[in-house]
Design a protein around this motif. Sequence first.
Motif, mmCIF file in Angstrom:
data_model
loop_
_atom_site.group_PDB
_atom_site.id
_atom_site.type_symbol
_atom_site.label_atom_id
_atom_site.label_comp_id
_atom_site.label_asym_id
_atom_site.label_seq_id
_atom_site.Cartn_x
_atom_site.Cartn_y
_atom_site.Cartn_z
ATOM 1 N N CYS A 109 -27.605 42.907 -70.631
ATOM 2 C CA CYS A 109 -28.728 43.330 -69.787
ATOM 3 C C CYS A 109 -28.548 44.715 -69.197
ATOM 4 N N VAL A 110 -27.578 45.489 -69.677
ATOM 5 C CA VAL A 110 -27.298 46.808 -69.102
ATOM 6 C C VAL A 110 -27.228 47.844 -70.219
ATOM 7 N N MET A 111 -27.784 49.030 -69.960
ATOM 8 C CA MET A 111 -27.707 50.129 -70.921
ATOM 9 C C MET A 111 -26.254 50.451 -71.260
ATOM 10 N N PRO A 112 -25.979 50.893 -72.480
ATOM 11 C CA PRO A 112 -24.594 51.181 -72.859
ATOM 12 C C PRO A 112 -23.952 52.289 -72.021
ATOM 13 N N SER A 113 -24.755 53.184 -71.479
ATOM 14 C CA SER A 113 -24.217 54.301 -70.698
ATOM 15 C C SER A 113 -23.940 53.942 -69.246
ATOM 16 N N LYS A 114 -24.283 52.740 -68.829
ATOM 17 C CA LYS A 114 -24.111 52.335 -67.433
ATOM 18 C C LYS A 114 -22.990 51.309 -67.303
ATOM 19 N N ARG A 115 -22.394 51.287 -66.103
ATOM 20 C CA ARG A 115 -21.336 50.326 -65.812
ATOM 21 C C ARG A 115 -21.599 49.667 -64.458
ATOM 22 N N PHE A 116 -21.400 48.360 -64.426
ATOM 23 C CA PHE A 116 -21.554 47.607 -63.186
ATOM 24 C C PHE A 116 -20.439 46.575 -63.097
ATOM 25 N N ASP A 117 -20.209 46.104 -61.863
ATOM 26 C CA ASP A 117 -19.276 44.993 -61.685
ATOM 27 C C ASP A 117 -19.890 43.715 -62.261
ATOM 28 N N CYS A 118 -19.023 42.821 -62.701
ATOM 29 C CA CYS A 118 -19.457 41.501 -63.166
ATOM 30 C C CYS A 118 -18.856 40.446 -62.244
ATOM 31 N N CYS A 119 -19.673 39.525 -61.799
ATOM 32 C CA CYS A 119 -19.254 38.457 -60.905
ATOM 33 C C CYS A 119 -19.021 37.178 -61.709
ATOM 34 N N ILE A 120 -17.893 36.525 -61.464
ATOM 35 C CA ILE A 120 -17.552 35.265 -62.123
ATOM 36 C C ILE A 120 -17.600 34.151 -61.082
ATOM 37 N N ALA A 121 -18.409 33.137 -61.338
ATOM 38 C CA ALA A 121 -18.504 31.972 -60.454
ATOM 39 C C ALA A 121 -17.848 30.780 -61.143
ATOM 40 N N VAL A 122 -16.911 30.130 -60.442
ATOM 41 C CA VAL A 122 -16.142 29.027 -61.020
ATOM 42 C C VAL A 122 -16.348 27.776 -60.176
ATOM 43 N N PRO A 123 -17.275 26.899 -60.549
ATOM 44 C CA PRO A 123 -17.370 25.600 -59.868
ATOM 45 C C PRO A 123 -16.235 24.685 -60.335
ATOM 46 N N THR A 124 -15.551 24.084 -59.393
ATOM 47 C CA THR A 124 -14.464 23.164 -59.721
ATOM 48 C C THR A 124 -14.858 21.748 -59.306
ATOM 49 N N GLY A 125 -14.024 20.793 -59.675
ATOM 50 C CA GLY A 125 -14.304 19.408 -59.353
ATOM 51 C C GLY A 125 -13.762 19.015 -57.994
ATOM 52 N N GLU A 126 -13.472 17.750 -57.822
ATOM 53 C CA GLU A 126 -13.027 17.180 -56.553
ATOM 54 C C GLU A 126 -11.786 17.891 -56.024
ATOM 55 N N LYS A 127 -11.900 18.505 -54.830
ATOM 56 C CA LYS A 127 -10.797 19.212 -54.177
ATOM 57 C C LYS A 127 -10.156 20.235 -55.118
ATOM 58 N N GLY A 128 -10.999 21.025 -55.768
ATOM 59 C CA GLY A 128 -10.502 22.003 -56.732
ATOM 60 C C GLY A 128 -9.792 23.175 -56.076
ATOM 61 N N THR A 129 -8.738 23.672 -56.753
ATOM 62 C CA THR A 129 -7.981 24.838 -56.309
ATOM 63 C C THR A 129 -7.819 25.787 -57.487
ATOM 64 N N LEU A 130 -8.335 27.003 -57.367
ATOM 65 C CA LEU A 130 -8.179 27.994 -58.430
ATOM 66 C C LEU A 130 -6.730 28.456 -58.473
ATOM 67 N N LEU A 131 -6.097 28.339 -59.644
ATOM 68 C CA LEU A 131 -4.685 28.675 -59.791
ATOM 69 C C LEU A 131 -4.475 30.056 -60.390
#
Length: 756
Positions: A109-131
């Motif tokens: 969705c972005v022109m090749p000449s442009k740069r933007f940050d990308c956001c990563i969303a990580v839904p986890t399960g019961e009492k999830g902890t990102l390692l």
Amino acid sequence: MSEEFAVRVEQGLKLSRRIYYGKGIAPPVVPDPQSSPENFLPTAITAYASITDPVAVDNPDVPSYQPYVHARCDPSALVPLQMLGIEMRVDCWLDTAFVTVTGRWRVHCVMPSKRFDCCIAVPTGEKGTLLSAEIDVLSNEKTYKTKLVTEEEACDIDNVHKDKDSRFLKSQIFTFKIPHVSGGSIFSVNVNWSQKLVYKDGKFHLNVPFRFPAYVTPVGKEITKREKIVLNMNSCVNGGEVACSYSSHPLKVIHRESGKLSCEYEAEVPSWSRVDFDVSFNVSSGDLSGHVLVKSPSPWDSDDRGMFCLYLFPGTTKHKQIFRRRVVFVIDISGSMKWKPLEDVKKALLESLAKLEPEDVFNIIAFNDNILEFSTKMEFATDETISAVTEWLDSNLIASGGTNMLLPLIQAVKLLEGSKVGVPLVYLVTDGSVENEREICNAMKECCSGHEKSISPRISTFGIGSFCNHYFLQMLARIGNGYYDGTNNTDSFEHQMSRLFDSASSTIVANTTFDALKLLRSVELFPSQIPDITLGQPLILSGRYKGQFPDEVELRGTLADMSCFTIELTVEKAKDIPLDKVLARRQIDELTAQAWFEDKKELQDKVMRLSIQTGFPSEYTQMVLSLKDNDEEKTIERPVSIKEILRNPSYQIQKQMSRNIERTSLLGKQGFGFGNLAATLKNIPPWMEEPKEPEGAEILIRAASGVVDRVCCMCCLQCLSRVSDQCTIVFSQICAALACFQCLGCCFEVCGCLDL
């Protein structure tokens, strides 16, 4: 917080309408704008392009030459990226699952000449902890990776900045961003997290978020979409058989042996999975069963003592008699509990009361600055009494006032005195912090001691939101030999609260002892007191020791008919079981609660070492995202003088800007924290984020952007017309001075130093 994220995604989907996919190719289907904001929150791992300039939104392959947009997005709009592939691996050990997900996305969705940050969303399960997380950006061959560091190490890292987008949207959705990704780039993300398995009716239940919305499916018939899931179940029970009773996806058994089962699902699909990955499996049948696992310390272990883990599965022991229940519910009705939190507590309370037998007794104490009792004595749980409770709750449980927790707890313990029948239980529910938390713990320690021949009061606690001190509640539950649970998801927690009551009130063996520990040296036990055996969840003890474990050990206790209970457990070596990681989360939480209560730096350092050694985040460590070492060598590692820039400005400026872009990101904390006394005193509801005072620069930016956005508003024009000439002059001088400071800051950013 989650509402703001949903609005940004909705704006991003509107911006994506600018993209032209080619003749005859229909754009992705997006949710109805009038639908609930929940529909725009991620339900599986998702990548977004963080767009600040709408003009850059276009197809990198087929430019559409859309009209120019005279605007900027503040906050940035989040355009969901199209996913090219997804793989998931789940390894289950005891009551813990380790999940590894690898996905590939294209910045479509972005022109090749442009740069933007990308956001990563990580839904986890019961009492999830990102390692951990690792990102490979294929276009520029850069690799980013997370690691845990101490607070002191985080302060010493050069060119570090806090990732404001890295946080929990809800209790189980964690976000972070990848800096400056070019339009048309393809990148892969590999994330690892741990989560709990829910135990119910003798079965373990696993739920992993795996529902992908239609708008992340790649547009075009020639794009192959393949998803893969590998599930490894290990019961740690030799001689037992793992049986999978339900699966949301068609799993194929690829390996089976004693106590282990491996399954796989792989398919080429027209669209990505629209359901979560759900599995239910048995690890034992019939009566109580368990073992003791022992393991020698690894060479890199900071502790030279051996590890052990005792686990006991209740199974489907329906014939086991449950102790009669004597329960006092202690409910926080301070001003911060108003509206939905208090209504959810009422629902969970009525649901718990409905599970009591007529011979069980109960009472309810509501507290704010004062206490309010349903009855002056314990009442039998008859239908008439529960009907009276329903009316009493509606007319008396009104959120108002402050939070005084000590008086209702002392009163609850007094109500439970005078009877030796059943298990006395105090069930505390709160959303706030108080100043005398350590005093409360000491007072409850005195109340729960001195019951050598009878069963002491059990204290179970449930915390709502991030403003309460969850480690205080854990310590209180440990002192009361009960159970703790908590949530940051204030949208819906009545089921979780009811499930905690099921575990705390379904005792089949009380006053449990583990005499084999007396034969060992330097024993450290987690939890410090052995909980009762209940039907609601497995009993899992762990710790460190020196000495030699016998081949068999006995676990003793008292049954509901006051007879003695004994079970023999075989001691085995933990082969091919990552015992340190399986036990890490519960040990870190126990030590953190103890470190808070005793306020000892030695315990904090111990938590810090265990956190870094096992890879589990803690309150005393920080997760950072940075370039891997081989990539960091490509950037300049020394300041650049103005003379050098003047000799070759374009090259040096580009290099220096590259260095500034690739800063180390400080990711948000994953722990609950130690409460917020100020927010409790202000009675801020748990579903609201405490308002923070904006910085000076932020105030000016907001003011300026507000004037620009509303310059056509007649009210604003009339207001500005009344500003005096002196105010106008002062404001202009302030803006000029700030501009000069900004110029100097820009020079420092570009030049690195003023080498004149």
